[in-house]
Design a protein around this motif. Sequence first.
Motif, PDB file in Angstrom:
ATOM      1  N   GLU A  29     -13.219   3.916  13.226  1.00  0.00           N
ATOM      2  CA  GLU A  29     -13.155   3.083  14.429  1.00  0.00           C
ATOM      3  C   GLU A  29     -14.554   2.810  14.990  1.00  0.00           C
ATOM      4  N   ILE A  30     -14.615   1.782  15.838  1.00  0.00           N
ATOM      5  CA  ILE A  30     -15.877   1.406  16.484  1.00  0.00           C
ATOM      6  C   ILE A  30     -16.226   2.437  17.561  1.00  0.00           C
ATOM      7  N   ARG A  31     -17.504   2.744  17.678  1.00  0.00           N
ATOM      8  CA  ARG A  31     -18.055   3.616  18.709  1.00  0.00           C
ATOM      9  C   ARG A  31     -17.605   5.072  18.600  1.00  0.00           C
ATOM     10  N   LYS A  32     -17.061   5.471  17.473  1.00  0.00           N
ATOM     11  CA  LYS A  32     -16.700   6.879  17.284  1.00  0.00           C
ATOM     12  C   LYS A  32     -17.612   7.540  16.254  1.00  0.00           C
ATOM     13  N   TRP A  33     -17.799   8.838  16.423  1.00  0.00           N
ATOM     14  CA  TRP A  33     -18.460   9.659  15.417  1.00  0.00           C
ATOM     15  C   TRP A  33     -17.408  10.118  14.409  1.00  0.00           C
ATOM     16  N   GLY A  34     -17.855  10.493  13.225  1.00  0.00           N
ATOM     17  CA  GLY A  34     -16.923  10.980  12.212  1.00  0.00           C
ATOM     18  C   GLY A  34     -17.476  12.189  11.484  1.00  0.00           C
TER      19      GLY A  34
END
Length: 238
Positions: A29-34
Motif C-alpha cells: 500500500e501507499i505510505r506504508k512501511w513493509g
Amino acid sequence: MPGLMLGDAFPDFEAETTAGRINFMNFLEIRKWGILFSHPRDFTPVCTTELGRAARLSSEFTKRNVKLIALSIDSLEDHHSWTKDILAYNCEESSCVSLPFPIVADSKRDLAVALGMLDPDEKDKDGMPLTARCVFVISPDKKLKLSILYPATTGRNFDEILRVVDSLQLTADKKVATPADWQAGDCVMVPPALSEQEAASMFPAGIYIKELPSGKKYLRYTPHPNHKSLTQTFSVLS
C-alpha cells in the motif's frame, strides 16, 4: 535480483500466499512501511517460535504503520497446516485466533533465489540450500532501508526489529542519528554533516557535546524530538 543493496528499489513480484494471490507493492500500500521475513522450512521449531512472536507483536507493527509478510519454501497447503501449529503454540501466551499476516509460498525457491535469501551452508535432506532468515525493511517509497541476514540455525530478535523500525522512521523524518543500544524516547545524535550553527537552529532544546581526548567535538547529543530539554541527555551521558 541477487545482491540487493540498501537504497535499492525493492523488486515487485506476484505470489500465492495464505491470504490469496498478491502483488507485493499493492499489498504494501501507499505510505506504508513493509517487512518481508523469510524462513527455511515449514514445521520447524525455530520458525514456529518466530512466526508466533511476530503474531503477538503484530499490533506493535501496526502502530508503526508497518505491514508484515513472511515467506517459506514450502507449499500453500503446508503453510495453512503449519499456521494451525503456530496458533497452537501462541495459545500458551495469547488469544490470537488467526495469523495476522500472510505467508508467501515459494516451493520452487524462485523468490528465495531472486532476493538472495539462500544459505549455502545449511542444506535440507535432498542437499538443497535452505532459505536464510532474512529481514527486509521497506520504506514507503518502496526502497530497501534495512537488511538483516541470520543463518538458518539462528532465530531472530523481533524486539530488535521493532527498535530498528523506530530508528529508521525517526531518522527518515528528522535530521538525527541514533547511537548504540538506542531505544525509542532516548536522546539522539546530531549528524557530523551539520555545522554548529545549523545544529543550534535545528535543535532548540539544546545540544550536549561529549568531551574527548582528541578534542574533536563530534559526539553531539540532543533530546529526542518529542522531548523539551537536555535533562534526560545529561542523566544518560554524565
